[in-house]
Structures are given as structure tokens and as C-alpha cells.
Write a protein that holds these residues in place. Structure first.
Motif, PDB file in Angstrom:
ATOM      1  N   ALA A 175     -55.825-122.799  41.852  1.00 43.94           N
ATOM      2  CA  ALA A 175     -54.865-121.732  42.139  1.00 43.94           C
ATOM      3  C   ALA A 175     -53.958-121.505  40.929  1.00 43.94           C
ATOM      4  N   TYR A 176     -53.519-122.583  40.293  1.00 44.91           N
ATOM      5  CA  TYR A 176     -52.664-122.460  39.117  1.00 44.91           C
ATOM      6  C   TYR A 176     -53.377-121.714  37.998  1.00 44.91           C
ATOM      7  N   GLN A 177     -54.666-122.012  37.798  1.00 44.05           N
ATOM      8  CA  GLN A 177     -55.424-121.309  36.762  1.00 44.05           C
ATOM      9  C   GLN A 177     -55.441-119.804  37.020  1.00 44.05           C
ATOM     10  N   ILE A 178     -55.493-119.421  38.290  1.00 42.79           N
ATOM     11  CA  ILE A 178     -55.452-117.993  38.631  1.00 42.79           C
ATOM     12  C   ILE A 178     -54.101-117.399  38.246  1.00 42.79           C
ATOM     13  N   THR A 179     -53.028-118.157  38.429  1.00 45.01           N
ATOM     14  CA  THR A 179     -51.700-117.618  38.089  1.00 45.01           C
ATOM     15  C   THR A 179     -51.545-117.393  36.588  1.00 45.01           C
ATOM     16  N   LEU A 180     -52.360-118.047  35.785  1.00 46.43           N
ATOM     17  CA  LEU A 180     -52.284-117.889  34.333  1.00 46.43           C
ATOM     18  C   LEU A 180     -52.987-116.630  33.839  1.00 46.43           C
ATOM     19  N   LEU A 181     -53.732-115.963  34.723  1.00 44.24           N
ATOM     20  CA  LEU A 181     -54.475-114.779  34.325  1.00 44.24           C
ATOM     21  C   LEU A 181     -53.524-113.614  34.046  1.00 44.24           C
ATOM     22  N   SER A 182     -53.806-112.890  32.994  1.00 46.75           N
ATOM     23  CA  SER A 182     -53.062-111.656  32.721  1.00 46.75           C
ATOM     24  C   SER A 182     -53.464-110.633  33.784  1.00 46.75           C
ATOM     25  N   ASP A 183     -52.773-109.518  33.831  1.00 43.51           N
ATOM     26  CA  ASP A 183     -53.127-108.479  34.794  1.00 43.51           C
ATOM     27  C   ASP A 183     -54.562-108.009  34.597  1.00 43.51           C
ATOM     28  N   ALA A 184     -54.970-107.832  33.337  1.00 42.74           N
ATOM     29  CA  ALA A 184     -56.340-107.385  33.049  1.00 42.74           C
ATOM     30  C   ALA A 184     -57.355-108.448  33.479  1.00 42.74           C
ATOM     31  N   GLN A 185     -57.027-109.719  33.215  1.00 37.17           N
ATOM     32  CA  GLN A 185     -57.926-110.798  33.615  1.00 37.17           C
ATOM     33  C   GLN A 185     -58.003-110.908  35.134  1.00 37.17           C
ATOM     34  N   LEU A 186     -56.869-110.728  35.795  1.00 36.66           N
ATOM     35  CA  LEU A 186     -56.853-110.777  37.251  1.00 36.66           C
ATOM     36  C   LEU A 186     -57.715-109.659  37.832  1.00 36.66           C
ATOM     37  N   GLN A 187     -57.629-108.494  37.237  1.00 32.15           N
ATOM     38  CA  GLN A 187     -58.460-107.373  37.691  1.00 32.15           C
ATOM     39  C   GLN A 187     -59.934-107.704  37.485  1.00 32.15           C
ATOM     40  N   ALA A 188     -60.271-108.291  36.339  1.00 35.68           N
ATOM     41  CA  ALA A 188     -61.661-108.682  36.079  1.00 35.68           C
ATOM     42  C   ALA A 188     -62.115-109.726  37.095  1.00 35.68           C
ATOM     43  N   ALA A 189     -61.229-110.664  37.418  1.00 37.37           N
ATOM     44  CA  ALA A 189     -61.564-111.698  38.408  1.00 37.37           C
ATOM     45  C   ALA A 189     -61.832-111.065  39.769  1.00 37.37           C
ATOM     46  N   GLN A 190     -61.010-110.083  40.140  1.00 35.20           N
ATOM     47  CA  GLN A 190     -61.213-109.401  41.417  1.00 35.20           C
ATOM     48  C   GLN A 190     -62.529-108.639  41.413  1.00 35.20           C
TER      49      GLN A 190
END
Length: 196
Positions: free
Chosen positions: A105-120
Motif C-alpha cells: 500500500a505504501y508503494q502505491i502512495t509513492l506513485l505520481s499522479d501519472a503513475q497512479l493513472q498508469a497503475a489504474q
């Protein structure tokens, strides 16, 4: 059931109803406990956030410095738990999609907005995502994020030149690594001769 069939292909497990039932029972139990673990680390993170808000800056710094004396975890873990709670409470990481592992979960919080979008987009924001999957995404997207974004027309000649330079550098690094590996093998052989 499909996953169980796939995992145990080539064995007679599927004919043993008791074993199949036991696997399903343990799976349900683990999923519940995993969900409870997520709820526990979120509650701890929220409690720490609440405490942070009620203390003065000096008091909070003292608490952080002595975290391990007061709590059963380090300040680094406390920071991670607070960051996860912030992400969930802000809606950046939906609670239902929050992994049961606080490290993941912590690793997810480190994602930038662009990375979070890519993850989604890749379907990685889910309770059973692994830390490894998130780390791979971070590595891949960091390389893309570090690349300059071309403005206007792409300079194909410059890109070809950059590709050539990077390829040469990669090949040189591979050669250097091969030399290191050979030297390590030589040293291991010398150690092997010593023991005899």
C-alpha cells in the motif's frame, strides 16, 4: 475453482472434495484476515495522524524520535502508515482497493499522479496486487518520466543519435559486467582450492 483447477493440473486433488473444500475454506479465512490486517494498519495510521494534529511541533518531533520506545514499530513504519491513511482518507487510494500489505500500500502512495493513472489502467490498484508489480510499474514509468517530452516535431536524427549512444553505453556496461563476473568466478575457484 478455475484457479484451483489450474494450479493443481496433473494431480488428483480435484477428485478429493475434502481437500478442495479445505483450500476454499482457508482461502476465505485468509482473505478475511488480510482485509482485517488492512483495516488495522489504516486505523493505526489514522490514530497517528490524529495524534500529530493534537501535539505541538516540538512534541511531535520528540514523539517521532522516540517512536520505537512508545510503539511496536519504527518511525519509518509510522510514516508509511500515516501516508497510507492520508491516501485512503483523501480518496487517492480507495479503501476497497487498498492492499492488505502495508508495504505494498505504501508503494502505491509513492506513485505520481501519472503513475497512479498508469497503475489504474493496468488494473494494479486492487487488494491483491503485489509489491513487486507496483515496483515494476514504478521502475518502468520512472524511466518514461525521466525522458524529455518532445515539443512540436520529433527530431528523428537526434533520437537515432541518442539511441546509438545509449546502445554503446549499454554494451560497454555489459562488457564490464562480464569482466566482473569472470573475476568473481576466479575468486570463488581460489576459495574452493583453499578449502581442499
Amino acid at each position: 475453482m478455475d484457479t484451483i483447477r489450474e494450479v493443481f493440473t496433473g494431480t488428483s486433488l480435484m477428485q478429493d472434495k475434502a481437500k478442495v473444500s479445505r483450500i476454499l475454506q482457508v482461502r476465505a479465512e485468509i482473505q478475511k484476515e488480510w482485509s482485517d490486517a488492512r483495516d488495522s494498519f489504516l486505523a493505526i495510521g489514522r490514530a497517528l495522524l490524529s495524534l500529530e494534529e493534537s501535539l505541538t511541533r516540538t512534541e511531535w518531533q520528540r514523539l517521532r524520535q522516540s517512536s520505537e520506545r512508545l510503539f511496536p514499530f519504527s518511525e519509518a513504519t509510522a510514516t508509511q502508515l500515516r501516508q497510507i491513511a492520508r491516501a485512503v482518507d483523501s480518496g487517492r487510494l480507495p479503501r476497497e482497493q487498498c492492499p492488505g500489505s502495508y508495504g505494498t500500500a505504501y508503494q502505491i502512495t509513492l506513485l505520481s499522479d501519472a503513475q497512479l493513472q498508469a497503475a489504474q489502467e493496468r488494473g494494479l490498484i486492487r487488494p491483491d496486487v503485489t509489491r513487486r508489480e507496483i515496483m515494476v510499474l514504478r521502475r518502468e514509468t520512472r524511466l518514461l518520466a525521466d525522458a524529455p517530452v518532445p515539443r512540436g516535431r520529433i527530431d528523428r536524427a537526434a533520437l537515432k543519435d541518442e539511441r546509438r549512444r545509449l546502445t554503446e553505453r549499454r554494451d560497454a556496461l555489459r562488457a564490464s559486467l562480464a569482466q566482473i563476473e569472470e573475476r568473481l568466478r576466479q575468486i570463488e575457484r581460489l576459495f574452493g582450492n583453499e578449502e581442499g
